[in-house]
Write an enzyme that holds these catalytic residues in place. Sequence first.
Site, PDB file in Angstrom:
ATOM      1  N   SER A 119       0.829  -1.213   0.000  1.00  0.00           N
ATOM      2  CA  SER A 119       0.000   0.000   0.000  1.00  0.00           C
ATOM      3  C   SER A 119       0.857   1.254   0.000  1.00  0.00           C
ATOM      4  O   SER A 119       1.771   1.386   0.810  1.00  0.00           O
ATOM      5  CB  SER A 119      -0.866   0.054   1.263  1.00  0.00           C
ATOM      6  N   HIS A 178      -4.709  -9.647  -1.683  1.00  0.00           N
ATOM      7  CA  HIS A 178      -4.680  -9.967  -0.249  1.00  0.00           C
ATOM      8  C   HIS A 178      -5.611 -11.136   0.075  1.00  0.00           C
ATOM      9  O   HIS A 178      -6.613 -11.351  -0.601  1.00  0.00           O
ATOM     10  CB  HIS A 178      -5.132  -8.754   0.586  1.00  0.00           C
ATOM     11  N   TYR A 215      -7.766 -11.211   2.385  1.00  0.00           N
ATOM     12  CA  TYR A 215      -9.139 -10.757   2.687  1.00  0.00           C
ATOM     13  C   TYR A 215      -9.966 -10.475   1.441  1.00  0.00           C
ATOM     14  O   TYR A 215     -11.170 -10.246   1.524  1.00  0.00           O
ATOM     15  CB  TYR A 215      -9.125  -9.513   3.601  1.00  0.00           C
ATOM     16  N   GLU A 216      -9.320 -10.484   0.269  1.00  0.00           N
ATOM     17  CA  GLU A 216     -10.097 -10.312  -0.960  1.00  0.00           C
ATOM     18  C   GLU A 216     -10.834 -11.612  -1.321  1.00  0.00           C
ATOM     19  O   GLU A 216     -11.639 -11.634  -2.243  1.00  0.00           O
ATOM     20  CB  GLU A 216      -9.189  -9.844  -2.105  1.00  0.00           C
ATOM     21  N   HIS A 227      -3.036  -0.328  -5.179  1.00  0.00           N
ATOM     22  CA  HIS A 227      -2.352  -1.546  -5.638  1.00  0.00           C
ATOM     23  C   HIS A 227      -2.538  -1.659  -7.147  1.00  0.00           C
ATOM     24  O   HIS A 227      -3.575  -2.126  -7.626  1.00  0.00           O
ATOM     25  CB  HIS A 227      -2.902  -2.787  -4.927  1.00  0.00           C
ATOM     26  N   ALA A 235       2.107  -1.750   4.488  1.00  0.00           N
ATOM     27  CA  ALA A 235       1.683  -0.748   5.471  1.00  0.00           C
ATOM     28  C   ALA A 235       1.236  -1.532   6.704  1.00  0.00           C
ATOM     29  O   ALA A 235       0.663  -2.612   6.572  1.00  0.00           O
ATOM     30  CB  ALA A 235       0.522   0.061   4.920  1.00  0.00           C
ATOM     31  N   HIS A 286      -9.165   3.964   6.788  1.00  0.00           N
ATOM     32  CA  HIS A 286      -8.293   3.615   5.666  1.00  0.00           C
ATOM     33  C   HIS A 286      -7.719   4.861   4.977  1.00  0.00           C
ATOM     34  O   HIS A 286      -6.576   4.861   4.523  1.00  0.00           O
ATOM     35  CB  HIS A 286      -9.070   2.748   4.667  1.00  0.00           C
ATOM     36  N   ASN A 319      -0.152   4.039  11.038  1.00  0.00           N
ATOM     37  CA  ASN A 319      -1.010   4.424  12.182  1.00  0.00           C
ATOM     38  C   ASN A 319      -0.568   3.618  13.392  1.00  0.00           C
ATOM     39  O   ASN A 319       0.075   2.582  13.248  1.00  0.00           O
ATOM     40  CB  ASN A 319      -2.478   4.086  11.864  1.00  0.00           C
ATOM     41  N   MET A 325      -1.956  -7.040   7.307  1.00  0.00           N
ATOM     42  CA  MET A 325      -2.834  -7.986   6.611  1.00  0.00           C
ATOM     43  C   MET A 325      -2.168  -8.614   5.385  1.00  0.00           C
ATOM     44  O   MET A 325      -2.858  -9.062   4.466  1.00  0.00           O
ATOM     45  CB  MET A 325      -4.112  -7.267   6.166  1.00  0.00           C
ATOM     46  N   SER A 326      -0.839  -8.646   5.342  1.00  0.00           N
ATOM     47  CA  SER A 326      -0.189  -9.186   4.124  1.00  0.00           C
ATOM     48  C   SER A 326       1.164  -9.801   4.457  1.00  0.00           C
ATOM     49  O   SER A 326       1.440 -10.142   5.605  1.00  0.00           O
ATOM     50  CB  SER A 326      -0.005  -8.053   3.103  1.00  0.00           C
TER      51      SER A 326
HETATM   52  N1  HPA Z   1      -3.845  -3.095  11.153  1.00  0.00           N
HETATM   53  C1  HPA Z   1      -3.741  -3.949  10.110  1.00  0.00           C
HETATM   54  N2  HPA Z   1      -3.279  -3.586   8.927  1.00  0.00           N
HETATM   55  C2  HPA Z   1      -2.901  -2.310   8.769  1.00  0.00           C
HETATM   56  C3  HPA Z   1      -2.987  -1.378   9.809  1.00  0.00           C
HETATM   57  C4  HPA Z   1      -3.475  -1.799  11.067  1.00  0.00           C
HETATM   58  O1  HPA Z   1      -3.584  -1.029  12.035  1.00  0.00           O
HETATM   59  N3  HPA Z   1      -2.521  -0.203   9.301  1.00  0.00           N
HETATM   60  C5  HPA Z   1      -2.166  -0.442   8.010  1.00  0.00           C
HETATM   61  N4  HPA Z   1      -2.382  -1.708   7.678  1.00  0.00           N
END
Ligand code: HPA
Length: 274
Positions: A29, A82, A84-85, A60, A112, A245, A233, A209-210
């Site tokens: 990302s 990903h 989750y897709e 992406h 990210a 997001h 974050n 998540m990756s």
């Molecule tokens: N959690 C999961 N995936 C992420 C986050 C998060 O806080 N920030 C960016 N990708």
Amino acid sequence: MIEKINEAKDFISTVTNNQNIDTMIILGSGMSGFEDNYEPLDQLNYSEIPNFLTPSIEGHAGKLSLVLINDKLTAILSGRAHYYEGYPIQELVIPIRTFTLLGVKNLILTNAAGGISDKYVPGDIISITDHINLTGDNPLIGKNLDTFGPRFPDMSEVYSKNFLKLAEKVAKNHFEFKTGVYAWFTGPSYETPAEVQYAKNIGADLVGMSTVPEAIVAKHAGMEISAFSLVTNLAAGISKNPLNHKEVVEIADQSKQKLQGFMKEFLFELNSDN
Ligand code: HPA
């Protein structure tokens, strides 16, 4: 599965005239555009490559660029699909296995992530030293593909210590070198504060998540791996604010230059050593 991988490999081989590719990079990302630092020898959309999944997420691109870095042929994959897709995990890792067959020995991953460690602030770039797979899934489940690696591969050094040393050296010119352990959650919902506390208690510094499925499959195939997280974050409950997001994308955009400057030098140096 092996047929799907071979089909993708044969397609890319015709584009590269069977030249060996040394290194592949997967941009997460906010990192799309890094490929523009190089003059592409060829560019392909994932949709043109048999059996490559096209990412559906903003940021992406789904584009493969073949470039020379310090005279070595390198594949830059801008964007990833990903878990989750909703894709089967074995399909997410087709690009890693395709490039294994094309000769790739080095894999550089970026993502990210949410920061758990109190040593991190948003915008930091973290060199991953290890991971924790909290999903209960694994891309190596199913019949072992012996061409790639053994049934029970060792995971004691997924992220190369040599590459970490190089990252530390190169980081001196760009930002403070920080390391951490990455915990993989499936998403797409962000974690709850209790899940983040749990991850912290078991030794995680980052949540995301990756990356982990790719790293497992690459390690299975004997690749040397580095992974870098951009902290977009503080993770849920560490930050007092709800996560969104848009903010993640904004911070990624702001810190992109810093990560790209580092990556350029890191890849140049990596291709001098080998
Ligand atoms: N959690 C999961 N995936 C992420 C986050 C998060 O806080 N920030 C960016 N990708």
